[in-house]
Design a protein around this motif. Structure first.
Motif, PDB file in Angstrom:
ATOM      1  N   PRO A  33       0.817  -1.230   0.000  1.00 59.02           N
ATOM      2  CA  PRO A  33       0.000   0.000   0.000  1.00 59.02           C
ATOM      3  C   PRO A  33       0.840   1.265   0.000  1.00 59.02           C
ATOM      4  O   PRO A  33       0.348   2.334  -0.335  1.00 59.02           O
ATOM      5  CB  PRO A  33      -0.822  -0.132   1.283  1.00 59.02           C
ATOM      6  N   SER A  34       2.123   1.174   0.371  1.00 60.15           N
ATOM      7  CA  SER A  34       2.959   2.362   0.430  1.00 60.15           C
ATOM      8  C   SER A  34       3.774   2.567  -0.841  1.00 60.15           C
ATOM      9  O   SER A  34       4.536   3.521  -0.935  1.00 60.15           O
ATOM     10  CB  SER A  34       3.913   2.265   1.630  1.00 60.15           C
ATOM     11  N   VAL A  35       3.617   1.684  -1.810  1.00 60.97           N
ATOM     12  CA  VAL A  35       4.417   1.741  -3.017  1.00 60.97           C
ATOM     13  C   VAL A  35       3.545   2.123  -4.209  1.00 60.97           C
ATOM     14  O   VAL A  35       2.502   1.517  -4.428  1.00 60.97           O
ATOM     15  CB  VAL A  35       5.102   0.392  -3.295  1.00 60.97           C
ATOM     16  N   THR A  36       3.971   3.137  -4.946  1.00 57.87           N
ATOM     17  CA  THR A  36       3.301   3.494  -6.186  1.00 57.87           C
ATOM     18  C   THR A  36       4.013   2.798  -7.330  1.00 57.87           C
ATOM     19  O   THR A  36       5.204   3.035  -7.565  1.00 57.87           O
ATOM     20  CB  THR A  36       3.340   5.021  -6.409  1.00 57.87           C
ATOM     21  N   LEU A  37       3.314   1.921  -8.008  1.00 62.76           N
ATOM     22  CA  LEU A  37       3.945   1.138  -9.065  1.00 62.76           C
ATOM     23  C   LEU A  37       4.223   2.016 -10.279  1.00 62.76           C
ATOM     24  O   LEU A  37       3.337   2.743 -10.753  1.00 62.76           O
ATOM     25  CB  LEU A  37       3.051  -0.034  -9.464  1.00 62.76           C
ATOM     26  N   PRO A  38       5.426   1.960 -10.808  1.00 58.74           N
ATOM     27  CA  PRO A  38       5.755   2.795 -11.971  1.00 58.74           C
ATOM     28  C   PRO A  38       5.100   2.273 -13.245  1.00 58.74           C
ATOM     29  O   PRO A  38       4.854   1.073 -13.395  1.00 58.74           O
ATOM     30  CB  PRO A  38       7.283   2.673 -12.051  1.00 58.74           C
ATOM     31  N   GLU A  39       4.819   3.174 -14.139  1.00 61.83           N
ATOM     32  CA  GLU A  39       4.249   2.792 -15.427  1.00 61.83           C
ATOM     33  C   GLU A  39       5.274   1.990 -16.216  1.00 61.83           C
ATOM     34  O   GLU A  39       6.459   2.318 -16.248  1.00 61.83           O
ATOM     35  CB  GLU A  39       3.861   4.047 -16.214  1.00 61.83           C
ATOM     36  N   GLY A  40       4.824   0.919 -16.827  1.00 63.51           N
ATOM     37  CA  GLY A  40       5.713   0.101 -17.641  1.00 63.51           C
ATOM     38  C   GLY A  40       6.265  -1.106 -16.931  1.00 63.51           C
ATOM     39  O   GLY A  40       6.860  -1.985 -17.561  1.00 63.51           O
ATOM     40  N   LEU A  41       6.094  -1.193 -15.610  1.00 66.06           N
ATOM     41  CA  LEU A  41       6.632  -2.310 -14.843  1.00 66.06           C
ATOM     42  C   LEU A  41       5.709  -3.524 -14.920  1.00 66.06           C
ATOM     43  O   LEU A  41       4.489  -3.395 -14.868  1.00 66.06           O
ATOM     44  CB  LEU A  41       6.811  -1.909 -13.382  1.00 66.06           C
ATOM     45  N   TYR A  42       6.285  -4.698 -15.001  1.00 60.36           N
ATOM     46  CA  TYR A  42       5.517  -5.936 -14.967  1.00 60.36           C
ATOM     47  C   TYR A  42       5.279  -6.363 -13.526  1.00 60.36           C
ATOM     48  O   TYR A  42       6.171  -6.259 -12.682  1.00 60.36           O
ATOM     49  CB  TYR A  42       6.238  -7.053 -15.732  1.00 60.36           C
ATOM     50  N   GLY A  43       4.070  -6.849 -13.272  1.00 61.55           N
ATOM     51  CA  GLY A  43       3.727  -7.333 -11.948  1.00 61.55           C
ATOM     52  C   GLY A  43       3.178  -6.232 -11.065  1.00 61.55           C
ATOM     53  O   GLY A  43       3.331  -5.034 -11.330  1.00 61.55           O
ATOM     54  N   THR A  44       2.527  -6.651  -9.976  1.00 57.25           N
ATOM     55  CA  THR A  44       1.911  -5.703  -9.055  1.00 57.25           C
ATOM     56  C   THR A  44       2.520  -5.736  -7.662  1.00 57.25           C
ATOM     57  O   THR A  44       2.095  -4.995  -6.781  1.00 57.25           O
ATOM     58  CB  THR A  44       0.399  -5.987  -8.937  1.00 57.25           C
ATOM     59  N   ALA A  45       3.480  -6.605  -7.425  1.00 58.72           N
ATOM     60  CA  ALA A  45       4.117  -6.679  -6.112  1.00 58.72           C
ATOM     61  C   ALA A  45       5.106  -5.532  -5.932  1.00 58.72           C
ATOM     62  O   ALA A  45       5.577  -4.926  -6.900  1.00 58.72           O
ATOM     63  CB  ALA A  45       4.827  -8.019  -5.945  1.00 58.72           C
ATOM     64  N   ASP A  46       5.411  -5.236  -4.697  1.00 60.61           N
ATOM     65  CA  ASP A  46       6.404  -4.226  -4.353  1.00 60.61           C
ATOM     66  C   ASP A  46       7.705  -4.532  -5.109  1.00 60.61           C
ATOM     67  O   ASP A  46       8.290  -5.604  -4.947  1.00 60.61           O
ATOM     68  CB  ASP A  46       6.642  -4.270  -2.839  1.00 60.61           C
ATOM     69  N   PRO A  47       8.192  -3.614  -5.940  1.00 59.35           N
ATOM     70  CA  PRO A  47       9.390  -3.886  -6.750  1.00 59.35           C
ATOM     71  C   PRO A  47      10.709  -3.597  -6.051  1.00 59.35           C
ATOM     72  O   PRO A  47      11.770  -3.708  -6.673  1.00 59.35           O
ATOM     73  CB  PRO A  47       9.203  -2.937  -7.931  1.00 59.35           C
ATOM     74  N   THR A  48      10.674  -3.260  -4.775  1.00 58.33           N
ATOM     75  CA  THR A  48      11.885  -2.794  -4.095  1.00 58.33           C
ATOM     76  C   THR A  48      13.057  -3.749  -4.248  1.00 58.33           C
ATOM     77  O   THR A  48      14.198  -3.329  -4.463  1.00 58.33           O
ATOM     78  CB  THR A  48      11.603  -2.571  -2.597  1.00 58.33           C
ATOM     79  N   TYR A  49      12.787  -5.038  -4.134  1.00 58.06           N
ATOM     80  CA  TYR A  49      13.892  -5.997  -4.138  1.00 58.06           C
ATOM     81  C   TYR A  49      14.025  -6.792  -5.432  1.00 58.06           C
ATOM     82  O   TYR A  49      14.972  -7.569  -5.574  1.00 58.06           O
ATOM     83  CB  TYR A  49      13.736  -6.967  -2.970  1.00 58.06           C
ATOM     84  N   ASP A  50      13.083  -6.624  -6.374  1.00 55.75           N
ATOM     85  CA  ASP A  50      13.180  -7.450  -7.580  1.00 55.75           C
ATOM     86  C   ASP A  50      12.684  -6.769  -8.840  1.00 55.75           C
ATOM     87  O   ASP A  50      12.489  -7.426  -9.853  1.00 55.75           O
ATOM     88  CB  ASP A  50      12.384  -8.745  -7.392  1.00 55.75           C
TER      89      ASP A  50
END
Length: 416
Positions: A33-50
């Motif tokens: 809930p604290s992460v805004t997913l960037p446009e163009g990224l695959y997946g909906t999980a927090d991208p911080t580590y992957d």
């Protein structure tokens, strides 16, 4: 190959300065809930580590089956690169300078290089990335996850794939006279080890012992062959797996790894398992997919196909729960054995991958050509593979209407 890692594993790894290669892990597909997913990224999980890892696998998998990724997906990955050439796992603000505190790593960088090289048109970016990788090579010839960290098989194998993808000769990339192959040979478990002989270890134990590790063995085999995550089977299959022999050359180390992986898979219903303290063994879908890629590249067609059949029967729920990196691993495994990932457990792998990010730009002539070839020969062939014509027909049709492929936690003891 493939990297998987959980946020907890990666965070802990940064704390101790060591981390196994990121070959795809299954993360919770729900976004933080604290992460805004960037446009163009695959997946909906927090991208911080992957973020970079899963994006690289997704684009590489699409490219391997003739799908042209969306420009914004490619631009997002290219925009994650730092000025010095390296990549971090994720940069939330690509416009900001990386600075000395940005945690660059060899795995994200090597995966991004392989994806961008496969797509073409990114020579300047991949050149800078390779220059950075060379700058952080260890004196034993290998790479650790973080610059200055001890060499491990997974990271070294991934970098070899990046070097090869950009036209470099890994044997000539040396530090203090040592090449990546020297590092891999030093991590090959001696044949006289009754349990792990022929496998690769992730890293030496504190007492210097080398313990067989399934994920490291798949990564090490690909590295010893000088190939990458989108490896393909050779024109001819390998002869019956021979006994382990002294790994004096990269080719022999790869052959030894083939024998070990084949035995490990055949002795466990054609799949690998993961073991965590205090828990029952669980099927390791990601590592099994990695093993399929390695065995296919090594010419071990029979076991590679048997394990692919097991994945087709059992891995759908894992992939759906894990997100684009998992779907990408399965697409790459199917690609490695020369099959199309059409209907996999009741759902098209590439369709699922495409739907997890921006819609692909197009499919290339190769895909259309394969559709026609499959349609004209299907009735005359007795195809006992889990993949066939309908995937190609489905992909071509789906992409035509504008609908858009380890991160499974890897740690030293149960890799990946």
């Amino acid at each position: 190959m493939f990297v998987r890692r959980s946020a907890a594993v990666v965070a802990a790894a940064f704390g101790i300065g060591a981390l196994a290669a990121p070959l795809a892990q299954a993360a919770d597909p729900s976004p933080s809930p604290s992460v805004t997913l960037p446009e163009g990224l695959y997946g909906t999980a927090d991208p911080t580590y992957d973020g970079v890892w899963r994006q690289s696998l997704a684009l590489l998998a699409q490219s391997s089956v003739g799908v042209t990724p969306a420009d914004r997906g490619v631009d997002w990955l290219a925009g994650q690169q730092c000025a010095n050439g390296g990549f971090a796992a994720y940069r939330p603000d690509p416009a900001a300078d990386c600075g000395t505190k940005t945690p660059l790593d060899s795995n994200s960088t090597a995966a991004a290089v392989q994806a961008l090289a496969a797509l073409g048109g990114h020579d300047a970016a991949t050149g800078r990335a390779v220059t950075w990788l060379k700058s952080v090579q260890n004196t034993d010839g290998g790479w650790g996850y973080t610059p200055g960290g001890p060499s491990d098989t997974n990271s070294t194998g991934l970098v070899v794939g990046a070097l090869t993808a950009t036209g470099e000769k890994p044997a000539e990339v040396r530090k203090d006279g040592k090449s990546p192959y020297d590092a891999l040979l030093a991590l090959s478990v001696p044949c006289d080890d009754t349990e792990g002989g022929g496998a690769f270890a992730y890293q030496p134990e504190q007492n210097g012992d080398l313990l067989a590790n399934a994920d490291a063995t798949a990564a090490g085999a690909l590295g010893a062959l000088g190939t990458g995550l989108n490896a393909e089977a050779p024109d001819t299959t390998a002869p019956a797996t021979a006994k382990c022999a002294d790994a004096a050359t990269p080719a022999q180390a790869a052959a030894n790894a083939t024998a070990w992986l084949t035995a490990a898979l055949a002795g466990n219903d054609d799949h690998l398992t993961s073991t965590l303290p205090g828990a029952e063994d669980q099927p390791d879908y990601g590592n099994t997919a990695d093993a399929v890629v390695a065995l296919a590249a090594l010419g071990e067609d029979r076991q590679a196909r048997a394990s692919m059949t097991w994945l087709e029967r059992n891995a759908r729920a894992w992939a759906d729960a894990s997100g684009p990196a998992a779907h990408a691993q399965l697409v790459l495994a199917a690609h490695a054995i020369g099959d199309g990932p059409e209907e996999f457990g009741g759902t098209g792998l590439i369709d699922r991958l495409n739907a997890s990010g921006p819609a692909p730009a197009a499919t290339d002539d190769l895909v259309e050509k394969r559709v026609v070839e499959k349609e004209t020969t299907a009735s005359a062939e007795d195809d006992d593979s889990p993949f066939g014509v309908w995937w190609y027909v489905g992909v071509f049709g789906v992409v035509g209407v504008g609908i858009g492929f380890l991160v499974s936690g890897r740690n030293r003891g149960d890799r990946p």
